[in-house]
Design a protein around this motif. Sequence first.
Motif, PDB file in Angstrom:
ATOM      1  N   THR A  18       7.268   2.277   3.659  1.00 25.22           N
ATOM      2  CA  THR A  18       8.422   2.771   4.410  1.00 25.22           C
ATOM      3  C   THR A  18       9.691   2.373   3.666  1.00 25.22           C
ATOM      4  OG1 THR A  18       7.212   2.478   6.471  1.00 25.22           O
ATOM      5  CG2 THR A  18       9.585   2.717   6.638  1.00 25.22           C
ATOM      6  N   ALA A  51       0.844  -1.189   0.000  1.00 20.66           N
ATOM      7  CA  ALA A  51       0.000   0.000   0.000  1.00 20.66           C
ATOM      8  C   ALA A  51       0.881   1.242   0.000  1.00 20.66           C
ATOM      9  CB  ALA A  51      -0.916  -0.011   1.215  1.00 20.66           C
ATOM     10  N   GLN A  52       0.614   2.165  -0.909  1.00 18.84           N
ATOM     11  CA  GLN A  52       1.442   3.355  -1.051  1.00 18.84           C
ATOM     12  C   GLN A  52       1.386   4.245   0.185  1.00 18.84           C
ATOM     13  OE1 GLN A  52       0.443   5.664  -4.481  1.00 18.84           O
ATOM     14  NE2 GLN A  52       2.099   7.107  -4.189  1.00 18.84           N
ATOM     15  N   ASN A  53       0.228   4.332   0.824  1.00 21.13           N
ATOM     16  CA  ASN A  53       0.097   5.235   1.972  1.00 21.13           C
ATOM     17  C   ASN A  53       0.817   4.731   3.221  1.00 21.13           C
ATOM     18  OD1 ASN A  53      -1.631   3.114   2.454  1.00 21.13           O
ATOM     19  ND2 ASN A  53      -3.291   4.358   3.230  1.00 21.13           N
ATOM     20  N   ASN A  54       1.250   3.473   3.222  1.00 25.02           N
ATOM     21  CA  ASN A  54       1.917   2.899   4.389  1.00 25.02           C
ATOM     22  C   ASN A  54       3.336   2.439   4.056  1.00 25.02           C
ATOM     23  OD1 ASN A  54       2.025   2.181   7.065  1.00 25.02           O
ATOM     24  ND2 ASN A  54       1.104   0.187   6.761  1.00 25.02           N
ATOM     25  N   GLU A 102       6.005  -2.615   3.908  1.00 23.13           N
ATOM     26  CA  GLU A 102       4.826  -2.172   4.641  1.00 23.13           C
ATOM     27  C   GLU A 102       5.294  -1.578   5.974  1.00 23.13           C
ATOM     28  OE1 GLU A 102       1.652  -2.083   3.875  1.00 23.13           O
ATOM     29  OE2 GLU A 102       1.486  -3.414   2.150  1.00 23.13           O
TER      30      GLU A 102
END
Length: 113
Positions: free
Chosen positions: A48, A43-46, A91
């Motif tokens: 790292t 997921a792009q928003n999470n 992630e």
Amino acid sequence: AALRKFINAQGASRNVVLQEWDKFWAMNKDEFDPIAPRFMGIAQNNATKVTVTNYAEANGCAASVKVVDAHPGNPEMGKRPLRLGANVLLEGEDAATCEVGDKIILLMWGVHE
């Protein structure tokens, strides 16, 4: 087809039949596992960023592309590119468990630091 098999497994009855979803997921996996190519993503928003410190020394370059089977159990499904490099996106939950100097296992890459 897997849903149809699941419904038929319940049998024709006027009684309420309770079955676990695990059975349906197992039938679905049996149906699609042999024919579904494998791809990886996060997921792009999470995401790292993690830096693999020993990547360049081990591979002689900063980044590369390795061609791997699209399905590890069925090479007839073709090939796909696997991008390798010192900077890896993980992630957030997985990255939170890593500390500097830890050895981590990256799927299809091996063990890195």
